[in-house]
Design a protein around this motif. Sequence first.
Motif, mmCIF file in Angstrom:
data_model
loop_
_atom_site.group_PDB
_atom_site.id
_atom_site.type_symbol
_atom_site.label_atom_id
_atom_site.label_comp_id
_atom_site.label_asym_id
_atom_site.label_seq_id
_atom_site.Cartn_x
_atom_site.Cartn_y
_atom_site.Cartn_z
ATOM 1 N N VAL A 1 -8.003 44.172 67.307
ATOM 2 C CA VAL A 1 -9.193 43.490 66.805
ATOM 3 C C VAL A 1 -10.423 43.948 67.582
ATOM 4 O O VAL A 1 -11.450 44.319 67.002
ATOM 5 C CB VAL A 1 -9.042 41.959 66.955
ATOM 6 N N ALA A 2 -10.305 43.945 68.900
ATOM 7 C CA ALA A 2 -11.468 44.265 69.736
ATOM 8 C C ALA A 2 -11.923 45.706 69.514
ATOM 9 O O ALA A 2 -13.130 45.981 69.477
ATOM 10 C CB ALA A 2 -11.135 44.020 71.204
ATOM 11 N N ILE A 3 -10.977 46.640 69.340
ATOM 12 C CA ILE A 3 -11.389 48.036 69.150
ATOM 13 C C ILE A 3 -12.028 48.227 67.777
ATOM 14 O O ILE A 3 -13.041 48.925 67.644
ATOM 15 C CB ILE A 3 -10.190 48.987 69.353
ATOM 16 N N VAL A 4 -11.483 47.566 66.757
ATOM 17 C CA VAL A 4 -12.104 47.676 65.431
ATOM 18 C C VAL A 4 -13.527 47.113 65.474
ATOM 19 O O VAL A 4 -14.465 47.698 64.926
ATOM 20 C CB VAL A 4 -11.262 46.930 64.367
ATOM 21 N N PHE A 5 -13.701 45.991 66.166
ATOM 22 C CA PHE A 5 -15.061 45.432 66.281
ATOM 23 C C PHE A 5 -15.974 46.346 67.097
ATOM 24 O O PHE A 5 -17.176 46.407 66.842
ATOM 25 C CB PHE A 5 -15.010 44.015 66.863
ATOM 26 N N THR A 6 -15.413 47.039 68.081
ATOM 27 C CA THR A 6 -16.230 48.003 68.832
ATOM 28 C C THR A 6 -16.809 49.043 67.878
ATOM 29 O O THR A 6 -17.984 49.410 67.963
ATOM 30 C CB THR A 6 -15.385 48.723 69.900
ATOM 31 N N LEU A 7 -15.967 49.510 66.944
ATOM 32 C CA LEU A 7 -16.446 50.494 65.964
ATOM 33 C C LEU A 7 -17.498 49.885 65.055
ATOM 34 O O LEU A 7 -18.552 50.479 64.804
ATOM 35 C CB LEU A 7 -15.283 51.010 65.109
ATOM 36 N N LEU A 8 -17.224 48.662 64.552
ATOM 37 C CA LEU A 8 -18.166 48.032 63.629
ATOM 38 C C LEU A 8 -19.512 47.767 64.307
ATOM 39 O O LEU A 8 -20.569 47.849 63.687
ATOM 40 C CB LEU A 8 -17.582 46.698 63.106
ATOM 41 N N TYR A 9 -19.469 47.447 65.603
ATOM 42 C CA TYR A 9 -20.676 47.124 66.364
ATOM 43 C C TYR A 9 -21.397 48.366 66.864
ATOM 44 O O TYR A 9 -22.405 48.260 67.546
ATOM 45 C CB TYR A 9 -20.316 46.277 67.588
ATOM 46 N N GLY A 10 -20.882 49.558 66.594
ATOM 47 C CA GLY A 10 -21.446 50.794 67.153
ATOM 48 C C GLY A 10 -22.960 50.870 67.009
ATOM 49 O O GLY A 10 -23.511 50.506 65.973
ATOM 50 N N GLN A 11 -23.626 51.336 68.070
ATOM 51 C CA GLN A 11 -25.083 51.328 68.101
ATOM 52 C C GLN A 11 -25.679 52.251 67.028
ATOM 53 O O GLN A 11 -26.474 51.820 66.220
ATOM 54 C CB GLN A 11 -25.555 51.738 69.502
ATOM 55 N N GLU A 12 -25.280 53.523 67.024
ATOM 56 C CA GLU A 12 -25.872 54.474 66.077
ATOM 57 C C GLU A 12 -25.087 54.576 64.770
ATOM 58 O O GLU A 12 -25.668 54.607 63.705
ATOM 59 C CB GLU A 12 -25.969 55.868 66.709
#
Lengths: 281, 294
Positions: free
Chosen positions: B123-134
């Motif tokens: 979950v946390a890694i998928v959200f890391t991708l969704l939250y990506g800055q650029e």
Amino acid sequence: MRLSHSTQQQLLRIAAYVFLAVMAVLFMFPFYWLFVSAFKAKDQIFSLPPVLWPDPWRFSNFAAVFEKTHIVQAFINSVVIACGHCTLALFLCSLAGFAFAKYPHAPGRDKLFAFVLATMMIPGAVTLIPVFVVLCKLHAINTYWAMIVPGAASAFGIFWMRQYTMENVHNDLLDAARIDGCSEFRIYWSVVLPVLKPAMAALGIILLIGSWNNLMWAFIVLRTTDMYTLPLVIYLLNGENRTPFEMIMAASVLATLPLVIAFLFFQRQFIAGITAGAIKG
Amino acid sequence: MNDPLLKRIWRHRHFYAFISPFFVLFAVFGLYPLLFSLYLSFVQWDGLTPMQWVGLSNFRNMIHDEIFFTSLWNTLIIGLMYIPPMFIGAFLFAVLLNSSWLKLRGLFRAALFLPVVTPMVVVAIVFTLLYGQEAGFLNWLAGKLGMGPFPWLVSENWSKPSVSVLLVWRWTGYNMVLMLAGLQGISTEYYEAARIDGANALQRMWYITLPLMRPVFVFCSIMSLIGTVYMFDEVFVLTQGGPGSSSTNFGLYLFNTSFTDFRFGYASCIAYTVAFFVFMASLLILRIRRSGTE
């Protein structure tokens, strides 16, 4: 214009469906993202505009995971640990739960049970370090035992099994078995356990979710790649330089699917497991 | 041998045999750790060199430990950010899924509940991708709507809301299922009677459903309180507690103190202290429930 009562109701229901559908899509979106990302090339994961549908679907991410990580070993480790943990905990809890429910005249029973209940108040965070130290002393660090045993003596499990035994196992049944000459353990094994099946399934599922997804304890006690579990492999891939996100996503799909599939097949037991904790607890 | 107590114990030897595996394991992995941890609160120890008795100095250090208080503050803020929307959402879903006219109930329930069985690290890694800055999906979407880009994980002001969004996604289904079970436990007779008395849907909700759901709400509140204080995977993977220590909750700080800094004594001291206050807070919530029902 005034709408009739039934038209109003109809509109409200349509609104409810729309709301639920939108929410369901929102909640499923991260799963969708996880799944399609597992089939994208790495640059597609970070391309703008985002790639909503991989083209082509790359299965090579999975091949890379199998080749470059110990995912198969990790999968086996996760299965062994989850099954071992569930089996041990279910055995301990059902046996003790049965004993607490069906031997009312044993001296000290109520005090011992009150003691078990009191232990439910202990948060795991307080015992984290001492349990680690105990495992070091037992030379159990980096073994399956370190993952399987510590959480298995679950006071909550005993509480629940006792409750279920009291409500569902009839004394006549036990007495009949005794007259037939069954030993007490035999009674537990052949008479009580079959009745406890639904409660065991529900409790087993809670334990399974916790064990399968456990990252922190794996991170603390597992040290070598041949012992790593799936969450740990995924976490460590995430920490690598030039993070291989396409591999992480593929590995994540493999780690997520078993429980998702199990949930879709055994929805009722999952829900029963989650709710029993709240109603009884 | 004529002692009746010994005789009674012997007659119930099976009882003691059946509970002893639990008590042996509990003694090793529950009771001993609990006492050992209490002792550790008064020593200085890194796990390797000999322990040093330091009396109350761990507690004195705790009072001056800024990061400790920051972690408690962050725990509180994250809790306030995600628990209310999660509760409202979960209750709303539970009420809808409990309506007799609703079709596709199993499908909706599965969609909302699936996050609960997903490994947190995933979950946390998928959200890391969704939250990506650029190149994150969310900032792309925000851009399409003429907003953003938002510094989801790179700003001290945004890290707590970002963690909270993940928590809402992850735990709403869990609370929904509990509330649904609570709703199904309410006898329909109450509603029939209220309908005969002419109560409308809102009145039925206010005077019947909400009061009778109080025990479930209490249980959910206590679970959420404990969960927020001790949560670990979520912040460990998504933000590592950062930027700075802006999203370090107590669970992560305790882990870092224990297994990054190896300050076993001090870690035991703060674990005990916080466990005490969480326990008191849980009692308080239970107390409020009782005074409300009287």
